[in-house]
Design a protein around this motif. Structure first.
Motif, PDB file in Angstrom:
ATOM      1  N   ASP A  90       6.496 -17.161  -9.624  1.00 47.35           N
ATOM      2  CA  ASP A  90       7.450 -18.173  -9.155  1.00 47.35           C
ATOM      3  C   ASP A  90       6.935 -19.588  -9.447  1.00 47.35           C
ATOM      4  O   ASP A  90       7.713 -20.490  -9.719  1.00 47.35           O
ATOM      5  N   ALA A  91       5.610 -19.760  -9.423  1.00 47.98           N
ATOM      6  CA  ALA A  91       4.997 -21.064  -9.697  1.00 47.98           C
ATOM      7  C   ALA A  91       4.789 -21.288 -11.202  1.00 47.98           C
ATOM      8  O   ALA A  91       4.248 -22.311 -11.611  1.00 47.98           O
ATOM      9  N   ASN A  92       5.208 -20.321 -12.011  1.00 43.03           N
ATOM     10  CA  ASN A  92       5.051 -20.387 -13.471  1.00 43.03           C
ATOM     11  C   ASN A  92       3.601 -20.479 -13.929  1.00 43.03           C
ATOM     12  O   ASN A  92       3.289 -21.155 -14.910  1.00 43.03           O
ATOM     13  N   ILE A  93       2.722 -19.777 -13.218  1.00 45.34           N
ATOM     14  CA  ILE A  93       1.340 -19.647 -13.678  1.00 45.34           C
ATOM     15  C   ILE A  93       1.415 -18.740 -14.911  1.00 45.34           C
ATOM     16  O   ILE A  93       1.882 -17.604 -14.810  1.00 45.34           O
ATOM     17  N   PRO A  94       0.992 -19.216 -16.086  1.00 42.63           N
ATOM     18  CA  PRO A  94       1.239 -18.473 -17.323  1.00 42.63           C
ATOM     19  C   PRO A  94       0.627 -17.077 -17.391  1.00 42.63           C
ATOM     20  O   PRO A  94       1.162 -16.202 -18.050  1.00 42.63           O
ATOM     21  N   GLU A  95      -0.483 -16.901 -16.672  1.00 45.00           N
ATOM     22  CA  GLU A  95      -1.198 -15.640 -16.791  1.00 45.00           C
ATOM     23  C   GLU A  95      -1.927 -15.349 -15.479  1.00 45.00           C
ATOM     24  O   GLU A  95      -2.498 -16.243 -14.867  1.00 45.00           O
ATOM     25  N   TYR A  96      -1.916 -14.068 -15.071  1.00 46.12           N
ATOM     26  CA  TYR A  96      -2.526 -13.642 -13.819  1.00 46.12           C
ATOM     27  C   TYR A  96      -3.166 -12.280 -14.052  1.00 46.12           C
ATOM     28  O   TYR A  96      -2.513 -11.369 -14.553  1.00 46.12           O
ATOM     29  N   TRP A  97      -4.463 -12.175 -13.733  1.00 39.22           N
ATOM     30  CA  TRP A  97      -5.178 -10.918 -13.907  1.00 39.22           C
ATOM     31  C   TRP A  97      -5.609 -10.382 -12.548  1.00 39.22           C
ATOM     32  O   TRP A  97      -6.086 -11.128 -11.696  1.00 39.22           O
ATOM     33  N   ILE A  98      -5.469  -9.078 -12.368  1.00 36.75           N
ATOM     34  CA  ILE A  98      -5.998  -8.405 -11.179  1.00 36.75           C
ATOM     35  C   ILE A  98      -7.093  -7.457 -11.646  1.00 36.75           C
ATOM     36  O   ILE A  98      -6.853  -6.575 -12.478  1.00 36.75           O
ATOM     37  N   LEU A  99      -8.306  -7.667 -11.132  1.00 35.54           N
ATOM     38  CA  LEU A  99      -9.406  -6.751 -11.410  1.00 35.54           C
ATOM     39  C   LEU A  99      -9.349  -5.658 -10.353  1.00 35.54           C
ATOM     40  O   LEU A  99      -9.711  -5.874  -9.200  1.00 35.54           O
ATOM     41  N   ASN A 100      -8.848  -4.487 -10.733  1.00 37.03           N
ATOM     42  CA  ASN A 100      -8.687  -3.375  -9.799  1.00 37.03           C
ATOM     43  C   ASN A 100     -10.013  -2.605  -9.746  1.00 37.03           C
ATOM     44  O   ASN A 100     -10.354  -1.865 -10.665  1.00 37.03           O
ATOM     45  N   LEU A 101     -10.755  -2.810  -8.664  1.00 34.45           N
ATOM     46  CA  LEU A 101     -12.071  -2.186  -8.534  1.00 34.45           C
ATOM     47  C   LEU A 101     -11.988  -0.675  -8.312  1.00 34.45           C
ATOM     48  O   LEU A 101     -12.926   0.045  -8.636  1.00 34.45           O
TER      49      LEU A 101
END
Length: 180
Positions: A125-136
């Motif tokens: 929604d904030a238009n952050i171009p890229e988001y990564w989740i490190l799934n442990l």
């Protein structure tokens, strides 16, 4: 019927300045104040090691923020790692805003549901171009890209090899190195 009161970022800052939230580990997400889960040792060490690794890779290209707030329109989350524009002095009197942010990384161990649902929506929604989740739990990285209308249009799960951040096409980030 009960109505939930939503807080603005300004309201949240006023509560912080007034000491109302002192000694509380909280963040503002979509107008609601959430208690943050205590960090497990693996969560903390993965985030810290990842921040140091990215700092080495992106020296002179970006500021790597570790466990610090960012300010969005109706949220002030504290991502584990935020990769933001230089110079660092830009953030002496404010937190990074969406236009400052290259990408965000959350480390998920006990927080996977919140990171996958609520935070993905907030960052898109904030238009952050890229988001990564490190799934442990699965030792994978979920990469969200290209926000549009409050959703990411590309989602990829990567278990090995490298990832090239959109903002840094010459940089190869090792999945193994990030996941520890």
């Amino acid at each position: 019927m009960k109505t939930l009161a939503k807080w603005s970022v300004n309201d949240y800052h006023c509560m912080i300045q007034a000491g109302i939230l002192r000694d509380r580990h909280v963040e503002l997400l979509a107008g609601e104040i959430f208690e943050m889960s205590p960090e497990t040792p693996i969560h903390y060490s993965t985030a810290k090691r990842g921040a140091k690794y990215l700092e080495n890779l992106l020296t002179g290209q970006a500021d790597i923020r570790f466990n610090g707030p960012i300010t969005l329109s109706n949220s002030e989350p504290e991502p584990d790692i935020a990769i933001v524009r230089l110079p660092e002095s830009n953030y002496s009197d404010r937190h990074p805003a969406p236009d400052d942010i290259f990408f965000i990384i959350e480390v998920a161990h006990t927080s996977l549901k919140k990171d996958l649902e609520l935070k993905t929506s907030i960052y898109a929604d904030a238009n952050i171009p890229e988001y990564w989740i490190l799934n442990l739990s699965t030792k994978e990285i979920i990469v969200f890209r290209y926000p549009q209308n409050g959703h990411y249009t590309s989602v990829e799960t990567i278990a090995e090899g490298t990832i090239t951040p959109l903002a840094f096409p010459e940089v190869q980030v090792s999945v193994k190195q990030l996941l520890g």
